[in-house]
Design an enzyme around this catalytic site. Structure first.
Site, PDB file in Angstrom:
ATOM      1  N   HIS A 134       0.816  -1.220   0.000  1.00  0.00           N
ATOM      2  CA  HIS A 134       0.000   0.000   0.000  1.00  0.00           C
ATOM      3  C   HIS A 134       0.848   1.267   0.000  1.00  0.00           C
ATOM      4  O   HIS A 134       0.349   2.347  -0.314  1.00  0.00           O
ATOM      5  CB  HIS A 134      -0.983   0.002   1.184  1.00  0.00           C
ATOM      6  CG  HIS A 134      -0.381   0.288   2.522  1.00  0.00           C
ATOM      7  ND1 HIS A 134      -0.103  -0.690   3.447  1.00  0.00           N
ATOM      8  CD2 HIS A 134      -0.025   1.451   3.109  1.00  0.00           C
ATOM      9  CE1 HIS A 134       0.390  -0.136   4.540  1.00  0.00           C
ATOM     10  NE2 HIS A 134       0.452   1.167   4.358  1.00  0.00           N
ATOM     11  N   ASP A 164       0.143  -7.688   1.586  1.00  0.00           N
ATOM     12  CA  ASP A 164       0.575  -6.290   1.622  1.00  0.00           C
ATOM     13  C   ASP A 164       2.091  -6.173   1.657  1.00  0.00           C
ATOM     14  O   ASP A 164       2.671  -5.507   2.519  1.00  0.00           O
ATOM     15  CB  ASP A 164      -0.046  -5.558   2.825  1.00  0.00           C
ATOM     16  CG  ASP A 164      -0.036  -4.041   2.633  1.00  0.00           C
ATOM     17  OD1 ASP A 164       0.388  -3.575   1.554  1.00  0.00           O
ATOM     18  OD2 ASP A 164      -0.431  -3.322   3.570  1.00  0.00           O
ATOM     19  N   GLY A 236       3.582   6.577   8.243  1.00  0.00           N
ATOM     20  CA  GLY A 236       4.935   6.662   7.707  1.00  0.00           C
ATOM     21  C   GLY A 236       5.798   5.498   8.136  1.00  0.00           C
ATOM     22  O   GLY A 236       6.837   5.234   7.536  1.00  0.00           O
ATOM     23  N   ASN A 237       5.373   4.762   9.181  1.00  0.00           N
ATOM     24  CA  ASN A 237       6.104   3.567   9.604  1.00  0.00           C
ATOM     25  C   ASN A 237       5.783   2.358   8.729  1.00  0.00           C
ATOM     26  O   ASN A 237       6.481   1.337   8.784  1.00  0.00           O
ATOM     27  CB  ASN A 237       5.776   3.192  11.054  1.00  0.00           C
ATOM     28  CG  ASN A 237       6.636   3.917  12.063  1.00  0.00           C
ATOM     29  OD1 ASN A 237       6.163   4.778  12.790  1.00  0.00           O
ATOM     30  ND2 ASN A 237       7.919   3.573  12.104  1.00  0.00           N
ATOM     31  N   SER A 238       4.724   2.453   7.941  1.00  0.00           N
ATOM     32  CA  SER A 238       4.309   1.308   7.122  1.00  0.00           C
ATOM     33  C   SER A 238       5.451   0.822   6.239  1.00  0.00           C
ATOM     34  O   SER A 238       6.089   1.606   5.533  1.00  0.00           O
ATOM     35  CB  SER A 238       3.120   1.689   6.243  1.00  0.00           C
ATOM     36  OG  SER A 238       1.961   1.871   7.013  1.00  0.00           O
ATOM     37  N   GLY A 294      -9.428 -25.088  -4.109  1.00  0.00           N
ATOM     38  CA  GLY A 294     -10.656 -24.928  -4.879  1.00  0.00           C
ATOM     39  C   GLY A 294     -11.921 -25.195  -4.094  1.00  0.00           C
ATOM     40  O   GLY A 294     -12.849 -25.834  -4.598  1.00  0.00           O
TER      41      GLY A 294
END
Length: 509
Positions: A134, A164, A236-238, A294
């Site tokens: 992200h 992510d 901002g730490n992401s 499936g």
């Protein structure tokens, strides 16, 4: 003074002295006893209350150069033009409006640049950088900023929205400082951890906390298994690393819970055990390659477990099977409860997708299922999830013919009817939907409590197909005689999508 008086005084003095000694002895014994009691109450050194590391300065200094700030730029499309209002020709405002709307639309046509900031870390001296997906999503330009002031353009090697994670590549003139993944499975609740990142664009910032919890599910994706920490994580730490006290990356800081947007001590990191295999695949193939079974699954509740005769609640219930998937080819059917996968017990529904995803594509695995009270072991050759997702979903309903007309019955708080052509049209049921129509639900019934609603169709009762209301009555009576306190229903909506629900059999029914 007579001899008797002298003797009496000496006797009394001796008795007093003896009393004083006895009192002192009692006080001494009491003191020893208290000291002994306190010593027994004292926590031994091995269990002494932890006071945390005296300093993480050396550790932080050794790691901070491997942590980077990531800035992205995205060009957005211009806004639609505003139409000039129609004015009478020769109007004194005509020129004014022409100039105004010309300038305004020129501004609106311009593409704006949107900038965002995040964090990342280097895992290979040649220039491999890890961050959150992200952070770089929809970015037109990505710049990696290093602690020594260098700025390098980055390209995307691969990314995985499900976990992510994104892998970037920069081209440094000399080898970069790097860090390595550790084993997050060894992390224990209470272990000290350190986060380094770029909160609010301030640059390299170090925070320290503990592992607050493991295996957190925050409903952000199919493979949620987060480490929760109280080390301060902010905007901002992401994408930044979560280190253990050995300096290994055991998590990638990804999300926080906060009413204000700032840290309140509830942060979440993707564990290295989840991230490392994804990073390896993205580096090697530029995409993920996960195993695919499936099936569409749902939680095995206490009521469902009891209705199936399971001794405890575990496993994943198969609510639907992709007709072109590996499970269908192996003979897995809706209603099966998957108890073991590749020799390992399936603790809960949400564990199965992770277990399957981590298994090699094409591997033949043994899957143990519970079907109608009997355990069966089937061999399944796994496919590739990404290929399965590209295939169109197909219905898995079976056509057993239309039910014969029959009067309605009431059971378990539900009014049940055979599906006639009129009812099919009235409730908008597709042709593939077959079973017993629920035409009414008592709002005070156990069925209503479970979310069963008017217009749904009962396809199976206790994993056996039903077509007429009397079939339902017979299955409920059989469950009562068997000592069951609930029945397992397979319900279908008007489109044919199915799910299992266990409904309690009450005395009134």
């Amino acid at each position: 003074m007579s001899y008797q008086e002298s003797t009496g005084r000496r006797r009394r003095a001796t008795q007093a002295e003896t009393g004083r000694h006895a009192f002192a002895a009692r006080r001494l014994l009491a003191g020893i006893g208290l000291a002994l009691a306190l010593s027994l109450m004292t926590v031994q050194p091995g269990f002494a209350r932890g006071i945390g590391p005296q300093s993480v300065a050396d550790l932080a200094e050794n790691l901070i150069d491997a942590v980077v700030n990531i800035s992205t730029t995205q060009k957005t499309k211009g806004h639609p033009e505003v139409k000039r209002p129609k004015l009478p020709k020769g109007s004194p405002f005509e020129k004014f409006f022409d100039e105004f709307f010309k300038n305004e639309n020129n501004k609106r046509r311009k593409r704006r640049k949107v900038r965002s900031l995040g964090s990342g870390f280097v895992i290979d001296p040649s220039g491999i950088v890890i961050t959150n997906n992200h952070v770089i999503k929809n970015a037109d330009q990505i710049t990696v900023n290093f602690n020594d002031g260098r700025k390098l353009k980055a390209k995307i090697i691969g990314r995985d929205p499900k976990v992510d994670i994104a892998v970037l590549k920069v081209e440094p003139k000399k080898p970069l400082k790097s860090v390595k993944f550790g084993d997050s499975n060894k992390a224990r609740v209470g272990d000290w951890v350190m986060a380094i990142g770029n909160p609010f664009g301030l640059g390299g910032t170090v925070t320290v906390g503990i592992v607050s919890a493991r295996n957190r599910n925050i409903n952000s994706g199919p493979y949620d298994d987060y480490i929760q920490t109280d080390a301060a994580i902010n905007k901002g730490n992401s994408g930044g690393p979560l280190f253990n006290m050995e300096g290994d990356v055991i998590g990638i800081n990804t999300a926080i819970i906060s009413p204000s947007g700032g840290s309140i001590g509830i942060g979440f990191s993707v564990p290295s055990a989840t991230a490392e295999p994804v990073v390896k695949q993205l580096r090697e193939f530029g995409e993920t390659r996960r195993g695919w079974l499936g099936v569409r699954i749902q939680t095995v509740t206490d009521e469902i477990a009891e209705s199936l005769g399971l001794e405890k609640t575990y496993g994943a219930m198969v609510a639907g099977v992709n007709p072109d998937g590996p499970a269908a080819k192996a003979g897995i059917v809706a209603g099966d409860v998957i108890l073991k996968f590749d020799g390992k017990t399936v603790p809960s529904m949400r564990d199965l997708p992770r277990m399957v995803a981590k298994t090699d594509i094409g591997k033949a695995v043994e899957v143990e299922v519970l079907r109608r009270g009997q355990r069966k072991t089937l061999s399944v050759q796994l496919g590739r999830l990404e290929d399965g997702e590209k295939k169109a979903e197909k219905g898995d309903g079976e056509d057993d013919g239309k039910a014969e007309p029959e009067k309605t019955v009431v059971s378990l708080g539900m009014t049940l009817s055979a599906i006639s052509d009129d009812l099919r049209a009235s409730f908008g049921l597709e042709d593939k939907v077959e079973g017993i129509l629920i035409s009414e639900v008592d709002p005070d019934s156990a069925a209503a409590d479970k979310g069963i609603a008017r217009g749904q169709v009962i396809v199976e009762v206790n994993q056996e197909k039903v077509a007429k209301p009397n079939d339902f009555i017979k299955k409920v009576e059989a469950a009562k005689k068997a000592g069951r306190s609930s029945v397992l229903l397979l319900l279908s909506d008007s489109k044919g999508d199915k799910r299992f629900i266990a409904v309690r059999i009450t005395k009134e029914n």
